[in-house]
Write an enzyme that holds these catalytic residues in place. Structure first.
Site, PDB file in Angstrom:
ATOM      1  N   ASP A 121      -1.719 -20.684   9.245  1.00 24.91           N
ATOM      2  CA  ASP A 121      -2.986 -19.938   9.223  1.00 24.91           C
ATOM      3  C   ASP A 121      -3.450 -19.561  10.626  1.00 24.91           C
ATOM      4  O   ASP A 121      -4.651 -19.431  10.884  1.00 24.91           O
ATOM      5  CB  ASP A 121      -4.089 -20.755   8.536  1.00 24.91           C
TER       6      ASP A 121
ATOM      7  N   GLU B   7      -6.312 -13.758  -0.124  1.00 26.94           N
ATOM      8  CA  GLU B   7      -7.085 -14.604   0.782  1.00 26.94           C
ATOM      9  C   GLU B   7      -6.789 -14.180   2.220  1.00 26.94           C
ATOM     10  O   GLU B   7      -6.081 -13.215   2.468  1.00 26.94           O
ATOM     11  CB  GLU B   7      -6.720 -16.081   0.583  1.00 26.94           C
TER      12      GLU B   7
END
Length: 469
Positions: free
Chosen positions: A20, A211
Site C-alpha cells: 500500500d 479501493e
C-alpha cells in the site's frame, strides 16, 4: 540519475513487507508510507507503521527510518486494531499529518509529527464543524483507505471502499470513491463527502473502483489512481479534483494482467489486491505498487516501475519487471537473488483458483518476521512451472549457475522468452536439504534480454540465486 548500486524489485530489503506504499517527496528525499505486513501473519497489516526513505538523487540508497506510529497509540480499540493503508501530507503549519483507518471501523484518524519520518502522535478523527465523527452514522459513506491531495491552498481527502455488497452491518454505504475538502487544521471537513467514482462508473469489465484512492495533479490534469482489486492499478483523469473523472486505463499489474496474453485467470505472477500511487522523481514518473509473496495475501512487498505520460495525458500500461527503479536493465553478469522474479507461472491445469494458488511456486523466507537479515528464495518449483526475470543487458557470457535445494530429477530449461526454445539446459538431480550449485554452458546474444527458468521433471526444489558468468 546517479545510483551507487543496482536496485531490484522489490526495492526494499527482502525481509521487509510494506504494501500500500504511497510515495512522497519532502525536501530532497523520497519517502514510502505504507501499511506493514507480518511475515507468516494471519491477517493484513499486522505490524506497526514504519518508514523508509531514499535521496532523490539516488533511489537505490534506501534507509530504514524506524517505527513512526504504533498500533497501541490509537486511543480506542475497534475489532482487530490493525492499521490499514495510510497517507501523509505536509500541512500549512509545516507539520506532517498521517491519515489512516483501523480494521473494523469506518473512521479516518490522523496523527501528526514535526518531521515526515519521526514519531507521530494521535491528533484526532476526521469530523465536521459540530464535532461529529464522519463515518459513524447509518447511511454515511464508508470511510476507508485515505488519500490526501494538497492543491494550492486547498486540502482534499479521498476515501472509499466498494465491494459487491452496498453497505456494512451498521448501514454505512459502499458507494465507491468519495472526496471531501478539509479545513487548514487538516482534521475538520469543509464540505460533505461527495462521490467522485461511483460503483456504476463507466469503464471496461474488471476495471471498476474497489479501493485505494491516490490522487496527483500533473500539469493541468488530476490523476486518480485506484485499485480494481484483481486486475491492478487503473487511473481516471479530470480537470477538477472533485468531479468529472473519466476512465483512462490500466497502469500496472504485478501479475501482468492485460500484457502478453495474461489475464486474471492466467496471471504471470500470483494475483491479489493492489494499492499504490504516482511520484515524479528527478523529472521521471514512477508507479508504486506491491506484489504478493509466501503464498498468501498477508506478505506483500513494495515494487515500482517507470511510466511515461504522453502529451495527451495518457499512460501506457507497463509490465512487471525485476529492474523497476534501476533506470534500465540489470547488468548481464554476476549473482542475482531468485526472489526478484517478476513472473511466476504454473502451466498446469487445476479445478479452481484456490488449488492453483496452493500448488504454484512462490517467494518466501526461512525464519520468523524480522527487520534484518535477508534470506528470501523461490520455493516449490515443480514440473510445468516458470520463473521469469526482466531484464538484463548481456555482453559476453559462458556459464550460468543456479543455487538450489530439494528433491527433484529433471531439466531446468533456460529461455529468453516465456514461451520459447531453451538456449541451455541445467540438469537437476538433487536429494539435498542444503543449498548446492548446478551449472550449464550459457552463451547468449548481446543486448537486452529476459531470462526464464522452466522446470520439466519430477519432484520439486527451491532456488536461492543464479549467477551469470
Amino acid at each position: 540519475m546517479y545510483m551507487k548500486k543496482q536496485i531490484f524489485n522489490p526495492y526494499l530489503p527482502s525481509y521487509e513487507y510494506i504494501p500500500d506504499g504511497e510515495p512522497h517527496i519532502f525536501g530532497d528525499r523520497l519517502y514510502i508510507f505504507g501499511s506493514h505486513d507480518k511475515f507468516n501473519g494471519n491477517d493484513y497489516c499486522e505490524n506497526d507503521y514504519v518508514c523508509w526513505s531514499a535521496p532523490i538523487q539516488d533511489i537505490s540508497d534506501w534507509k530504514y527510518e524506524g517505527v513512526i506510529y504504533k498500533k497501541e497509540q490509537h486511543p480506542y480499540k475497534i475489532g482487530r486494531n490493525i492499521l490499514f493503508a495510510p497517507d501523509v501530507a505536509k500541512g500549512f503549519d509545516g507539520r506532517y499529518y498521517l491519515y489512516y483507518s483501523v480494521a473494523d471501523s469506518s473512521i479516518i484518524s490522523v496523527a501528526v509529527c514535526d518531521s515526515p519520518c519521526g514519531k507521530y502522535e494521535y491528533y484526532g478523527d476526521i469530523k465536521d464543524a459540530s464535532g461529529h465523527i464522519i463515518g459513524t452514522d447509518e447511511e454515511e459513506y464508508f470511510q476507508f483507505d485515505p488519500g490526501v491531495l494538497i492543491d494550492g491552498d486547498r486540502i482534499y481527502l479521498y476515501s472509499g471502499y466498494c465491494p459487491k455488497k452496498e453497505q456494512d452491518q451498521y448501514g454505512r454505504l459502499y458507494v465507491g470513491a468519495h472526496v471531501t475538502e478539509l479545513e487548514k487544521d487538516m482534521l475538520t471537513i469543509k464540505t460533505k463527502p461527495k462521490i467522485v467514482l461511483s460503483r456504476d462508473m463507466v469503464c471496461p469489465e474488471g476495471a471498476k473502483y474497489f479501493e485505494a484512492p491516490s490522487v496527483r495533479k500533473i500539469k493541468d490534469l488530476y490523476y486518480f489512481v485506484y485499485s480494481a482489486r484483481l486486475t491492478g492499478l487503473h487511473y481516471c483523469t479530470s480537470k477538477y479534483p472533485d468531479r468529472d473523472f473519466v476512465y483512462r486505463g490500466l497502469i500496472h499489474s504485478t501479475s501482468d494482467v492485460g500484457i502478453n496474453g495474461h489475464s486474471a485467470d492466467n496471471p504471470a505472477y500470483p494475483i491479489g489486491n493492489t494499492h499504490g500511487g504516482i511520484e515524479c522523481i528527478q523529472g521521471k514518473y514512477y508507479i508504486f505498487n506491491h506484489r504478493f509473496s509466501n503464498n498468501t495475501s498477508y506478505c506483500r512487498q513494495a515494487v515500482a516501475e517507470p511510466i511515461e505520460i504522453d502529451e495527451h495525458g495518457n499512460i501506457m500500461q507497463v509490465e512487471a519487471t525485476s529492474c523497476g527503479l534501476n533506470g534500465g536493465p540489470l547488468i548481464g553478469k554476476g549473482v542475482y537473488p531468485a526472489y526478484i522474479a517478476c513472473n511466476l507461472i504454473d502451466t498446469n491445469t487445476y479445478d479452481s483458483h484456490e488449488k492453483r494458488h496452493e500448488a504454484a511456486p512462490f517467494i518466501t523466507q526461512d525464519g520468523e518476521d524480522r527487520e534484518c537479515e535477508p534470506g528470501q528464495y523461490l520455493a516449490s518449483m515443480k514440473d510445468g512451472c516458470i520463473a521469469g526475470y526482466k531484464y538484463f543487458q548481456f555482453d559476453e557470457t559462458h556459464k550460468i549457475v543456479v543455487k538450489v535445494r530439494g528433491h527433484a530429477s529433471g531439466e531446468l530449461k533456460v529461455c529468453l522468452m516465456e514461451i520459447g526454445e531453451p538456449i541451455t539446459v541445467i540438469k537437476i538431480e538433487i536429494a539435498e536439504d542444503e543449498w548446492m550449485d548446478l551449472s550449464a554452458p550459457f552463451d547468449v546474444k548481446k543486448g537486452k534480454q529476459a531470462l526464464f527458468f522452466e522446470y520439466e521433471g519430477e519432484g520439486k526444489f527451491d532456488m536461492l540465486s543464479f549467477e551469470i558468468q
